[in-house]
Design a protein around this motif. Sequence first.
Motif, PDB file in Angstrom:
ATOM      1  N   GLU A  68     -19.519   0.477  -6.894  1.00 14.48           N
ATOM      2  CA  GLU A  68     -20.291  -0.454  -7.726  1.00 14.48           C
ATOM      3  C   GLU A  68     -21.794  -0.235  -7.565  1.00 14.48           C
ATOM      4  OE1 GLU A  68     -20.436  -4.555  -5.022  1.00 14.48           O
ATOM      5  OE2 GLU A  68     -19.094  -4.442  -6.739  1.00 14.48           O
ATOM      6  N   THR A  69     -22.212   0.274  -6.425  1.00 12.57           N
ATOM      7  CA  THR A  69     -23.633   0.576  -6.228  1.00 12.57           C
ATOM      8  C   THR A  69     -24.023   1.843  -6.990  1.00 12.57           C
ATOM      9  OG1 THR A  69     -23.608  -0.491  -4.070  1.00 12.57           O
ATOM     10  CG2 THR A  69     -25.395   1.054  -4.483  1.00 12.57           C
ATOM     11  N   ALA A  70     -23.181   2.879  -6.920  1.00  8.28           N
ATOM     12  CA  ALA A  70     -23.480   4.140  -7.616  1.00  8.28           C
ATOM     13  C   ALA A  70     -23.509   3.949  -9.119  1.00  8.28           C
ATOM     14  CB  ALA A  70     -22.461   5.208  -7.239  1.00  8.28           C
ATOM     15  N   THR A  71     -22.679   3.062  -9.624  1.00  7.54           N
ATOM     16  CA  THR A  71     -22.651   2.819 -11.071  1.00  7.54           C
ATOM     17  C   THR A  71     -23.673   1.772 -11.493  1.00  7.54           C
ATOM     18  OG1 THR A  71     -20.907   1.173 -10.803  1.00  7.54           O
ATOM     19  CG2 THR A  71     -20.217   3.437 -11.291  1.00  7.54           C
ATOM     20  N   THR A  72     -24.429   1.270 -10.557  1.00 12.57           N
ATOM     21  CA  THR A  72     -25.459   0.240 -10.747  1.00 12.57           C
ATOM     22  C   THR A  72     -24.893  -1.061 -11.294  1.00 12.57           C
ATOM     23  OG1 THR A  72     -26.148   0.916 -12.983  1.00 12.57           O
ATOM     24  CG2 THR A  72     -27.246   2.003 -11.133  1.00 12.57           C
ATOM     25  N   VAL A  73     -23.614  -1.324 -11.052  1.00 12.56           N
ATOM     26  CA  VAL A  73     -23.020  -2.592 -11.464  1.00 12.56           C
ATOM     27  C   VAL A  73     -23.500  -3.683 -10.523  1.00 12.56           C
ATOM     28  CG1 VAL A  73     -20.869  -3.871 -11.722  1.00 12.56           C
ATOM     29  CG2 VAL A  73     -21.032  -1.538 -12.549  1.00 12.56           C
ATOM     30  N   GLY A  74     -23.288  -3.489  -9.218  1.00 14.03           N
ATOM     31  CA  GLY A  74     -23.790  -4.404  -8.209  1.00 14.03           C
ATOM     32  C   GLY A  74     -23.429  -5.849  -8.446  1.00 14.03           C
ATOM     33  N   TYR A  75     -22.154  -6.198  -8.273  1.00 16.84           N
ATOM     34  CA  TYR A  75     -21.713  -7.575  -8.497  1.00 16.84           C
ATOM     35  C   TYR A  75     -22.383  -8.558  -7.550  1.00 16.84           C
ATOM     36  CZ  TYR A  75     -17.983  -5.554 -11.307  1.00 16.84           C
ATOM     37  OH  TYR A  75     -17.281  -4.884 -12.261  1.00 16.84           O
ATOM     38  N   GLY A  76     -22.804  -8.091  -6.395  1.00 13.00           N
ATOM     39  CA  GLY A  76     -23.416  -8.983  -5.423  1.00 13.00           C
ATOM     40  C   GLY A  76     -22.415  -9.544  -4.427  1.00 13.00           C
ATOM     41  N   ASP A  77     -21.148  -9.180  -4.575  1.00  7.55           N
ATOM     42  CA  ASP A  77     -20.139  -9.667  -3.637  1.00  7.55           C
ATOM     43  C   ASP A  77     -20.251  -8.967  -2.288  1.00  7.55           C
ATOM     44  OD1 ASP A  77     -19.364  -7.269  -4.778  1.00  7.55           O
ATOM     45  OD2 ASP A  77     -17.230  -7.759  -4.836  1.00  7.55           O
TER      46      ASP A  77
END
Length: 161
Positions: A68-77
């Motif tokens: 999720e970090t590499a895809t820049t989604v970064g849910y924050g969970d």
Amino acid sequence: MVPVFLTKAVELLLGREKRSLHLKAAGWATVLLALTVLAGSGLVVLAERHAPQATITTYPRALWWSVETATTVGYGDLFPVTPWGRVVAAVVMAVGITTYGMVTAALATWFVGHEQRRRHRLAAGAERAAREMRDETARLLHERFDRIERLLAEPGRRPPR
């Protein structure tokens, strides 16, 4: 021993000699991203596992965080709380952003090149048709002029007034 599907995937991405440079670069960038995600997951677990209030303490959670970090989604969970964890996060982000940019550019270049080749083929076909039409017109004119000259050259024939 490396799984067969992994070797096939790498061969598909990188294996063809005729493949263009931008597609090879996108393939190598994708391999680099996969390695970064896997290594980043391991490194962030090492940096975070004993930190107070750490959310990334197991490899499966770290792997999800890394994707999720590499895809820049970064849910924050999940997020790193240690300085070394944040350094790993910055590297995973930079490689992810760069890789997706390269893959997008490679796809865009492929589409543009495909369209240019199509237009070139259409233009070449139109040029060939125009050349054939010009040659046929010239041939017909020469035949007509030859016929007129023969008719005028016949004895007793006079040109119309």
